[in-house]
Design a protein around this motif. Sequence first.
Motif, PDB file in Angstrom:
ATOM      1  N   ARG A 236       0.833  -1.207   0.000  1.00  0.00           N
ATOM      2  CA  ARG A 236       0.000   0.000   0.000  1.00  0.00           C
ATOM      3  C   ARG A 236       0.864   1.253   0.000  1.00  0.00           C
ATOM      4  O   ARG A 236       0.566   2.225  -0.700  1.00  0.00           O
ATOM      5  N   ARG A 237       1.936   1.221   0.774  1.00  0.00           N
ATOM      6  CA  ARG A 237       2.843   2.370   0.804  1.00  0.00           C
ATOM      7  C   ARG A 237       3.518   2.547  -0.556  1.00  0.00           C
ATOM      8  O   ARG A 237       3.674   3.674  -1.038  1.00  0.00           O
ATOM      9  N   GLU A 238       3.915   1.457  -1.198  1.00  0.00           N
ATOM     10  CA  GLU A 238       4.549   1.569  -2.513  1.00  0.00           C
ATOM     11  C   GLU A 238       3.579   2.162  -3.533  1.00  0.00           C
ATOM     12  O   GLU A 238       3.954   3.026  -4.341  1.00  0.00           O
ATOM     13  N   THR A 239       2.334   1.714  -3.507  1.00  0.00           N
ATOM     14  CA  THR A 239       1.334   2.258  -4.431  1.00  0.00           C
ATOM     15  C   THR A 239       1.162   3.757  -4.230  1.00  0.00           C
ATOM     16  O   THR A 239       1.095   4.531  -5.199  1.00  0.00           O
ATOM     17  N   ALA A 240       1.116   4.182  -2.973  1.00  0.00           N
ATOM     18  CA  ALA A 240       0.964   5.607  -2.680  1.00  0.00           C
ATOM     19  C   ALA A 240       2.176   6.399  -3.167  1.00  0.00           C
ATOM     20  O   ALA A 240       2.037   7.511  -3.699  1.00  0.00           O
ATOM     21  N   ILE A 241       3.366   5.844  -2.985  1.00  0.00           N
ATOM     22  CA  ILE A 241       4.587   6.517  -3.444  1.00  0.00           C
ATOM     23  C   ILE A 241       4.582   6.652  -4.963  1.00  0.00           C
ATOM     24  O   ILE A 241       4.903   7.716  -5.504  1.00  0.00           O
ATOM     25  N   ARG A 242       4.209   5.611  -5.650  1.00  0.00           N
ATOM     26  CA  ARG A 242       4.204   5.649  -7.109  1.00  0.00           C
ATOM     27  C   ARG A 242       3.215   6.685  -7.631  1.00  0.00           C
ATOM     28  O   ARG A 242       3.502   7.424  -8.586  1.00  0.00           O
ATOM     29  N   GLN A 243       2.043   6.759  -7.016  1.00  0.00           N
ATOM     30  CA  GLN A 243       1.048   7.739  -7.441  1.00  0.00           C
ATOM     31  C   GLN A 243       1.533   9.165  -7.176  1.00  0.00           C
ATOM     32  O   GLN A 243       1.308  10.072  -7.988  1.00  0.00           O
ATOM     33  N   ARG A 244       2.246   9.352  -6.069  1.00  0.00           N
ATOM     34  CA  ARG A 244       2.699  10.693  -5.701  1.00  0.00           C
ATOM     35  C   ARG A 244       3.884  11.151  -6.551  1.00  0.00           C
ATOM     36  O   ARG A 244       3.993  12.335  -6.890  1.00  0.00           O
ATOM     37  N   LEU A 245       4.791  10.235  -6.911  1.00  0.00           N
ATOM     38  CA  LEU A 245       6.040  10.627  -7.548  1.00  0.00           C
ATOM     39  C   LEU A 245       6.027  10.531  -9.073  1.00  0.00           C
ATOM     40  O   LEU A 245       6.937  11.070  -9.720  1.00  0.00           O
ATOM     41  N   ALA A 246       5.029   9.878  -9.667  1.00  0.00           N
ATOM     42  CA  ALA A 246       5.059   9.596 -11.109  1.00  0.00           C
ATOM     43  C   ALA A 246       5.198  10.866 -11.941  1.00  0.00           C
ATOM     44  O   ALA A 246       6.063  10.947 -12.831  1.00  0.00           O
ATOM     45  N   ASP A 247       4.391  11.865 -11.674  1.00  0.00           N
ATOM     46  CA  ASP A 247       4.429  13.095 -12.480  1.00  0.00           C
ATOM     47  C   ASP A 247       5.754  13.833 -12.301  1.00  0.00           C
ATOM     48  O   ASP A 247       6.345  14.325 -13.266  1.00  0.00           O
ATOM     49  N   SER A 248       6.230  13.920 -11.047  1.00  0.00           N
ATOM     50  CA  SER A 248       7.479  14.638 -10.778  1.00  0.00           C
ATOM     51  C   SER A 248       8.663  13.941 -11.446  1.00  0.00           C
ATOM     52  O   SER A 248       9.528  14.591 -12.045  1.00  0.00           O
TER      53      SER A 248
END
Length: 334
Positions: A236-248
């Motif tokens: 769950r933490r990895e999914t949240a990180i990927r969603q947060r960092l993808a655009d940047s």
Amino acid sequence: MPTTTPQPNPGYVPRAATRRRRPPQPSRARTDLAQLATRLTPRDLWLIRMLHEHKVLTSRHIAALAFPCQRTANRRLRDLYFMGVLDSFRPLRTRGSAPEHYTLGKAGAELLAAQAGVDLPATGWRKDNCARTAFSPTLEHTLGVNTLLTHLATHTTLPVWLSERSATRLWGDWVHPDAYAHTTAPDGSRLLPFFLEYDTGSYNLARLEAKLPGYAALAATTGTRTLLLIHTAGARRETAIRQRLADSADRLDLPVATTNTQLGSPTHPIWLPLNPPPTGRLTPTQLAAHWPDITPALTDTSLLPAPAPAPASGRHAPLPWHPTPPRPPTPGTA
């Protein structure tokens, strides 16, 4: 050689060990460096430098990196402890028992200082070094980083492994990674240089995202392109990180791959690039093929930064820094 990665136990209750006692002996016997040096092997001297570089290693880490079996490792580590070269503690656990945790002892720090031609304080060693490590709020994080890199060092070729402190010394104007390393394919055909961010889930995602511009600035300033690996605690933490960092990551053109502890060994296909997305998770060797333009941030380990200036007191010169190889010069020897 261990075939699985030992994981830090979240049930740690850090406390310095009280069972082990050094036999009473004259203090001069423990601090006679000339006599002590005759009892130390190249592997022992390597271990001194490793503990100075990485702060704390468990008996399992050390056995995997440098000994043919755990029993042989334990016997030699006990000898080094009684010589004062190493200190150790064993954290309590709510379940089971923890392995012995080793830090640099006074005699080890004195040998390190003598080799470098500096005073003992230049090594950063303090008499409460072991206790400070045992009670450190970042102990679990440090062990997590060292466990992951130990596994890579014992299951792949890992010619370079720098600690957070050394990486900060080299690139602190831009980034403060938890580690920097090079790994290669079994046949040596592909080099994968990477920075590691080891996320335990203890801080918010905005703080992690704020690190990305620093990595982009480092790449632009030095003309290098180094992979950023983000290892986190759970799916769950990895999914949240990927969603947060993808655009940047896409905007900054940063090569980033993520994984989480639940997926197992870091040498297996557990790494998932952010951009461009592959069809599945990849091994470290496959990551190098996924980004063929990856280049190391550290291109020549002989080109070291100049020592920092002495502190205002001016009494102690800094300890010269040299990268420590992740494996001893003569593994498996006595």
